[in-house]
Design an enzyme around this catalytic site. Sequence first.
Site, PDB file in Angstrom:
ATOM      1  N   ASP A   1       6.375   4.096   3.029  1.00  0.00           N
ATOM      2  CA  ASP A   1       7.392   4.823   3.797  1.00  0.00           C
ATOM      3  C   ASP A   1       6.988   6.278   4.022  1.00  0.00           C
ATOM      4  O   ASP A   1       6.367   6.910   3.159  1.00  0.00           O
ATOM      5  CB  ASP A   1       8.718   4.760   3.028  1.00  0.00           C
ATOM      6  CG  ASP A   1       9.844   5.469   3.755  1.00  0.00           C
ATOM      7  OD1 ASP A   1      10.188   5.023   4.870  1.00  0.00           O
ATOM      8  OD2 ASP A   1      10.369   6.469   3.233  1.00  0.00           O
TER       9      ASP A   1
ATOM     10  N   GLU B   1       4.063   3.544   7.629  1.00  0.00           N
ATOM     11  CA  GLU B   1       5.055   4.034   8.577  1.00  0.00           C
ATOM     12  C   GLU B   1       4.659   5.485   8.878  1.00  0.00           C
ATOM     13  O   GLU B   1       4.984   6.403   8.119  1.00  0.00           O
ATOM     14  CB  GLU B   1       6.472   3.976   7.996  1.00  0.00           C
ATOM     15  CG  GLU B   1       7.525   4.303   9.041  1.00  0.00           C
ATOM     16  CD  GLU B   1       8.593   5.286   8.574  1.00  0.00           C
ATOM     17  OE1 GLU B   1       9.481   5.603   9.363  1.00  0.00           O
ATOM     18  OE2 GLU B   1       8.521   5.757   7.422  1.00  0.00           O
TER      19      GLU B   1
END
Length: 644
Positions: free
Chosen positions: A319, A372
Amino acid sequence: MADTAVPRPVRELATGAALTDHDIYLFREGTHTRLYEKLGAHCAADGTAFAVWAPNAEAVSVIGDFNGWERSRHVLVPRPDGSGVWEGFIAGVAPGARYKYHVASRYRDYRADKGDPFAFAWESPPQTASRVWDLDYAWGDGKWMAGRAACNALTAPLSIYEMHLGSWRRREGSVFLTYRELAQELPAYVADLGFTHVEFLPPTEHPFYGSWGYQTTGYFAPTARYGTPQDFMFLVDQLHRNGIGVILDWVPSHFPGDEHGLAYFDGTHLYEHADPRQGYHPDWSSYIFNYGRSEVRAVLASSARFWLDKYHVDSLRVDAVASMLYLDYGRQGGDWVPNRYGGRENLEAIEFLRHLNESIYRDYPDVQTIAEESTAWPMVSRPAYVGGLGFGLKWNMGWMNDTLAYMARDPFYRRHHQNEITFSIWYAFSENFVLPLSHDEVVYGKRSLLSKMPGDDWQRFANLRLLLGYMWLHPGKKLLFMGGEFGQWREWNHDASLDWGLLQSPLHDGLRRLVQHLNYLYKSEPALWDLDDAYEGFEWIDFHDAENSVVAWMRRSREDEIIVFIVNATPVVHYGYHIGAPGAGFYREIINTDGETYGGSNVGNLGGITATDEPWQGRGHSLRVNLPPLATVALKKEKESLAS
């Protein structure tokens, strides 16, 4: 009854958990990736060994339900090697016991009861104690594990169903499904829809449910909200037995400031930077790991490996990578500290990510790491040895933003924005991309996918069917957040179940059926995935017809199978639309998002079209195609005519 004496040092015990001098060397170097076998709480036949890193503590003791939470009963002993590790053994402490570390700092008057950074289990929030736990489990996914390299390969079809464990489906009274209840329903549902993988929003323990897991405190434990560690293993096991891979969202970019967590752990900024310009994230009100500290890198690398090792996870989606790469991420003006060269790149984080990916692919070559990453940072999904960050895949946020902007426009105005659905091809092969329609796009006022679409209800469904068809036929792996597969009207709400009753409507069920058919088509047609990362697998037929908002392209497999795709982004039917064809022969219609079975108007091509020898658009043959309104059409060139 637990022993009330001062614990014996763990290094004197003949246990597998005992830290060795070599462990300490690797820990200090930042290259230890199995610290979960050494630090934390480890059960033996007659008790539990404890070890915690707190180099700036004056005293550390274990408190728990086995000693009445008394701070003076079980005092840990510091190792004499200066590593800052405190350790000891407490007889009689068995799996299930609740505990914390009481840490008294040598600086100021700081005392706090801290959860174990390496705890394998925690109490269910809002309770905050760690729990002694054994991770023994009899896995039954040997067949999957033996063959998963082929399922996870970059040259394989990856279709990912992203979901939040607590709000996919709930029992009456809005009660969470447990991991084991999810294991009874989720694998069959996902397999029936044809997805190859499930991606869980972070299941790691987190105190604030509304953070969806992205404010992690337990980097080595699945949240207790839905069950035990073995219950989560059972869920992964059942998914594997049904041929479904498991991707975990993992958050090494920041952590919350809850007192029982990592922040200010031993009275100093142990895990985070001391300077708030480097150590505090203004966007998320959370702390940033100090990637320049070797021990912190080792803890994070061990967490990543832990999920691959103990939970058989198939991929890690990392993330907020952009927030790690840039020192000025989310900061205004000069409120950041440049690197040693005066730049804004976080050199320590870059080194950490490269070494992390190298170690994962070295030890687990059959998994993937997925970034990401929302900027134009080069070579995110290229090996570290050629200057990349070493990830296997990267989310294509540019494609997502452009495509959703285009689809939200009134079809009348799309003619002025043709580049929004064509531009992504110019960089489609610069990285190994995942095309994400993720949870972030259906919250905080952004509206659900269906609600983003313009027009009346019929046009909204048609537009969403067009979007999904375009996505599945575009180069790149696929990701769809739960609810998108049947057209959830409202935004995602983490406090409620999806609106499953919508499937009683033919339009919603038709959308679900389309996703199912797209997945099966995707997996069965190598032209859609085996040259996913190469220009040789894609060719434009026409991207100039902005006036009609039509684009046409072709995908090609290594075996020279060819599929032609046409998107009509207006509600106007184009009968006999003329496009160039890649050779003579019959082109069979293999998907039409306007099909009646999906809720469309059923304009189509009666099963297929034979190419004529009329030259068009620089090609020696052409097709006259009936283009349905607001639809995506795919035509496969019959194999027997490939040599024509």
